[in-house]
Design a protein around this motif. Structure first.
Motif, PDB file in Angstrom:
ATOM      1  N   TRP A  95       0.854  -1.191   0.000  1.00  8.90           N
ATOM      2  CA  TRP A  95       0.000   0.000   0.000  1.00  8.90           C
ATOM      3  C   TRP A  95       0.883   1.231   0.000  1.00  8.90           C
ATOM      4  O   TRP A  95       1.859   1.320   0.768  1.00  8.90           O
ATOM      5  CB  TRP A  95      -0.895  -0.023   1.231  1.00  8.90           C
ATOM      6  CG  TRP A  95      -1.904   1.088   1.304  1.00  8.90           C
ATOM      7  CD1 TRP A  95      -3.168   1.084   0.782  1.00  8.90           C
ATOM      8  CD2 TRP A  95      -1.743   2.353   1.953  1.00  8.90           C
ATOM      9  NE1 TRP A  95      -3.812   2.264   1.068  1.00  8.90           N
ATOM     10  CE2 TRP A  95      -2.952   3.073   1.787  1.00  8.90           C
ATOM     11  CE3 TRP A  95      -0.702   2.954   2.660  1.00  8.90           C
ATOM     12  CZ2 TRP A  95      -3.139   4.345   2.304  1.00  8.90           C
ATOM     13  CZ3 TRP A  95      -0.883   4.229   3.169  1.00  8.90           C
ATOM     14  CH2 TRP A  95      -2.092   4.911   2.991  1.00  8.90           C
ATOM     15  N   ARG A  96       0.568   2.220  -0.843  1.00  9.50           N
ATOM     16  CA  ARG A  96       1.349   3.443  -0.941  1.00  9.50           C
ATOM     17  C   ARG A  96       0.434   4.652  -0.758  1.00  9.50           C
ATOM     18  O   ARG A  96      -0.594   4.774  -1.428  1.00  9.50           O
ATOM     19  CB  ARG A  96       2.067   3.514  -2.286  1.00  9.50           C
ATOM     20  CG  ARG A  96       3.088   2.399  -2.483  1.00  9.50           C
ATOM     21  CD  ARG A  96       3.710   2.445  -3.874  1.00  9.50           C
ATOM     22  NE  ARG A  96       4.686   1.379  -4.050  1.00  9.50           N
ATOM     23  CZ  ARG A  96       4.387   0.136  -4.411  1.00  9.50           C
ATOM     24  NH1 ARG A  96       3.102  -0.200  -4.633  1.00  9.50           N
ATOM     25  NH2 ARG A  96       5.339  -0.771  -4.553  1.00  9.50           N
ATOM     26  N   LEU A  97       0.851   5.525   0.132  1.00 10.11           N
ATOM     27  CA  LEU A  97       0.030   6.686   0.463  1.00 10.11           C
ATOM     28  C   LEU A  97      -0.250   7.548  -0.767  1.00 10.11           C
ATOM     29  O   LEU A  97      -1.385   8.002  -0.964  1.00 10.11           O
ATOM     30  CB  LEU A  97       0.720   7.517   1.549  1.00 10.11           C
ATOM     31  CG  LEU A  97      -0.012   8.792   1.983  1.00 10.11           C
ATOM     32  CD1 LEU A  97      -1.357   8.448   2.617  1.00 10.11           C
ATOM     33  CD2 LEU A  97       0.841   9.608   2.948  1.00 10.11           C
ATOM     34  N   GLY A  98       0.768   7.787  -1.601  1.00 16.39           N
ATOM     35  CA  GLY A  98       0.563   8.647  -2.768  1.00 16.39           C
ATOM     36  C   GLY A  98      -0.489   8.115  -3.713  1.00 16.39           C
ATOM     37  O   GLY A  98      -1.328   8.872  -4.210  1.00 16.39           O
ATOM     38  N   ASP A  99      -0.473   6.793  -3.965  1.00 19.10           N
ATOM     39  CA  ASP A  99      -1.483   6.184  -4.830  1.00 19.10           C
ATOM     40  C   ASP A  99      -2.867   6.338  -4.215  1.00 19.10           C
ATOM     41  O   ASP A  99      -3.851   6.626  -4.916  1.00 19.10           O
ATOM     42  CB  ASP A  99      -1.165   4.706  -5.056  1.00 19.10           C
ATOM     43  CG  ASP A  99       0.134   4.494  -5.822  1.00 19.10           C
ATOM     44  OD1 ASP A  99       0.579   5.433  -6.507  1.00 19.10           O
ATOM     45  OD2 ASP A  99       0.707   3.388  -5.711  1.00 19.10           O
ATOM     46  N   TRP A 100      -2.946   6.130  -2.903  1.00 21.22           N
ATOM     47  CA  TRP A 100      -4.237   6.240  -2.216  1.00 21.22           C
ATOM     48  C   TRP A 100      -4.774   7.665  -2.286  1.00 21.22           C
ATOM     49  O   TRP A 100      -5.966   7.882  -2.534  1.00 21.22           O
ATOM     50  CB  TRP A 100      -4.085   5.790  -0.766  1.00 21.22           C
ATOM     51  CG  TRP A 100      -5.340   5.948   0.030  1.00 21.22           C
ATOM     52  CD1 TRP A 100      -6.366   5.052   0.149  1.00 21.22           C
ATOM     53  CD2 TRP A 100      -5.723   7.094   0.809  1.00 21.22           C
ATOM     54  NE1 TRP A 100      -7.358   5.567   0.958  1.00 21.22           N
ATOM     55  CE2 TRP A 100      -6.987   6.821   1.370  1.00 21.22           C
ATOM     56  CE3 TRP A 100      -5.112   8.308   1.085  1.00 21.22           C
ATOM     57  CZ2 TRP A 100      -7.652   7.719   2.180  1.00 21.22           C
ATOM     58  CZ3 TRP A 100      -5.777   9.228   1.898  1.00 21.22           C
ATOM     59  CH2 TRP A 100      -7.031   8.931   2.437  1.00 21.22           C
ATOM     60  N   VAL A 101      -3.895   8.658  -2.073  1.00 18.08           N
ATOM     61  CA  VAL A 101      -4.334  10.050  -2.086  1.00 18.08           C
ATOM     62  C   VAL A 101      -4.916  10.416  -3.439  1.00 18.08           C
ATOM     63  O   VAL A 101      -5.963  11.093  -3.520  1.00 18.08           O
ATOM     64  CB  VAL A 101      -3.165  10.981  -1.716  1.00 18.08           C
ATOM     65  CG1 VAL A 101      -3.533  12.446  -1.995  1.00 18.08           C
ATOM     66  CG2 VAL A 101      -2.793  10.816  -0.248  1.00 18.08           C
ATOM     67  N   ARG A 102      -4.294   9.979  -4.521  1.00 19.95           N
ATOM     68  CA  ARG A 102      -4.781  10.326  -5.859  1.00 19.95           C
ATOM     69  C   ARG A 102      -6.190   9.799  -6.106  1.00 19.95           C
ATOM     70  O   ARG A 102      -7.005  10.481  -6.740  1.00 19.95           O
ATOM     71  CB  ARG A 102      -3.808   9.810  -6.915  1.00 19.95           C
ATOM     72  CG  ARG A 102      -2.569  10.671  -7.091  1.00 19.95           C
ATOM     73  CD  ARG A 102      -1.723  10.209  -8.258  1.00 19.95           C
ATOM     74  NE  ARG A 102      -1.029   8.957  -7.966  1.00 19.95           N
ATOM     75  CZ  ARG A 102       0.140   8.899  -7.356  1.00 19.95           C
ATOM     76  NH1 ARG A 102       0.743  10.007  -6.963  1.00 19.95           N
ATOM     77  NH2 ARG A 102       0.724   7.732  -7.139  1.00 19.95           N
TER      78      ARG A 102
END
Length: 382
Positions: A120-127
């Motif tokens: 899980w990656r925060l940047g991908d989730w934020v987008r």
């Protein structure tokens, strides 16, 4: 999701969605003090079927932030939000970027509650999820303020759905060449409440609005039926000149007292949080009709009944193959759907509209559009 503290004086290590500062600000109700931190011997993995992550022991380093200076009110708000996802606080030892080793609280899920998936990656989730989840959290924390915390977990998917609708609405072009453009202060809400919320919600507002003479109205009470956005898609086979229709019992017709509550419609469904309307159209076609769509063509967007409903429709015609085997019984078992799928000629559909057997407005709108564009689509496909 992220992690939170139970004790007032112990710092909190966050590794998941609450590392997104706009979301954290909504949950806490303020901007906290924080610094970068990490938890060695752990990995942050996505929860299968969900948008938030889980902390798993193993080779790796879980990176996040360390919250410090929390008071009891902060703890209560964090605990409320995390409890809705089945997470409980545990003590652990984390490292700061400066090399300090700090005793902190971290939230972990109940054993067996969630299954870990890919990294899980925060940047991908934020987008994909940042704006939607932050807006949904506003509704969740309103439940906290109202003392209705026990209802947060069951409502969360619907909160995401409604938040997704609000995010799309804010990003819409909203032309105002004939109608009045809305300016700041034109609508003032004095009091908001949500007396009912389940799959749908009812919201009440005591509000004032700008009148056409320039003055403000008196305080009026207005209720809205909040249901999120929806897609309606008419599958069309341009080679065979056929369309796919679905039949199912409908509570709206039943509640009205209609002697025939089984209605003829086409594929439709809610747009989930984090989903685009086209993604929802393709998903609903698979769920309701076991059908893979080829080209999904936008037709129009509209409010079907804006006097009392927030529902906003995205209407599509989709090109696909419709052999005889496309008909049958379908529907999502986990939603207890019982759907009969019909494959009929275009002319048969238009006849059903003329006789009143088809009486659902979105399908009628799509049929009229297809009537205008049908020959062009058939010629282009051939």
């Amino acid at each position: 999701m992220g992690c939170a503290a139970l004790a007032v004086t112990i710092p909190v290590f966050l590794y998941g969605t609450l590392c997104h500062l706009p979301l954290l600000r909504v949950v806490l109700g303020r901007d906290p003090q924080w610094r970068a931190a990490r938890l060695p011997g752990h990995r942050v993995l996505a929860v299968e079927g969900e948008s938030f992550p889980i902390l798993v022991e193993g080779n790796g380093i879980a990176r996040g932030i360390l919250l410090e200076g929390l008071d009891r009110a902060d703890r209560d708000r964090l605990d409320f939000f995390e409890r809705g996802f089945g997470y409980a606080p545990h003590a652990t030892l984390v490292e700061t970027e400066g090399g300090d080793r700090v005793q902190a609280m971290v939230y972990r899920p109940q054993p067996g509650r969630w299954r870990a998936g890919d990294p899980w990656r925060l940047g991908d989730w934020v987008r994909k999820w940042g704006d939607v989840t932050t807006l949904a959290a506003q509704e969740a924390m309103a439940l906290y303020q109202a003392g209705q915390g026990d209802r947060m977990a069951q409502r969360w998917p619907m909160m995401l759905m409604r938040a997704g609708a609000a995010v799309r609405a804010r990003k819409s072009e909203a032309p105002a060449t004939l109608r009045r453009p809305c300016a700041p202060g034109d609508i003032v809400v004095d009091h908001w409440s949500q007396p009912y919320a389940n799959y749908f919600a009812v919201e009440e507002n005591d509000l004032r609005f700008r009148r056409f003479d320039g003055g403000m109205s008196p305080v009026v009470n207005r209720a809205a039926f909040v249901s999120g956005d929806a897609v309606v898609v008419l599958p069309f086979d341009p080679v065979r000149d056929r369309v796919l229709l679905v039949e199912q019992v409908r509570m709206g017709a039943h509640g009205r007292g209609d002697p025939q509550p089984w209605l003829i419609e086409t594929v439709a469904g809610r747009v989930d949080g984090g989903e685009t309307p086209e993604e929802a159209a393709r998903r609903e076609a698979r769920e309701e009709a076991r059908l893979e769509l080829r080209d999904v063509l936008p037709v129009l967007e509209c409010y079907p009944s804006p006097g009392a409903m927030t529902e906003y429709l995205y209407l599509f015609v989709a090109l696909t193959d419709l052999p005889d085997t496309a008909a049958g019984i379908a529907g999502a078992d986990d939603e207890h759907e019982d759907i009969r799928v019909h494959v009929v000629t275009f002319e048969r559909m238009m006849h059903l509209i003329e006789t009143g057997e088809i009486n659902t407005a979105p399908l009628i709108l799509l049929a009229q559009w297809l009537s205008r564009e049908r020959e062009r689509l058939r010629a282009a496909d051939s």
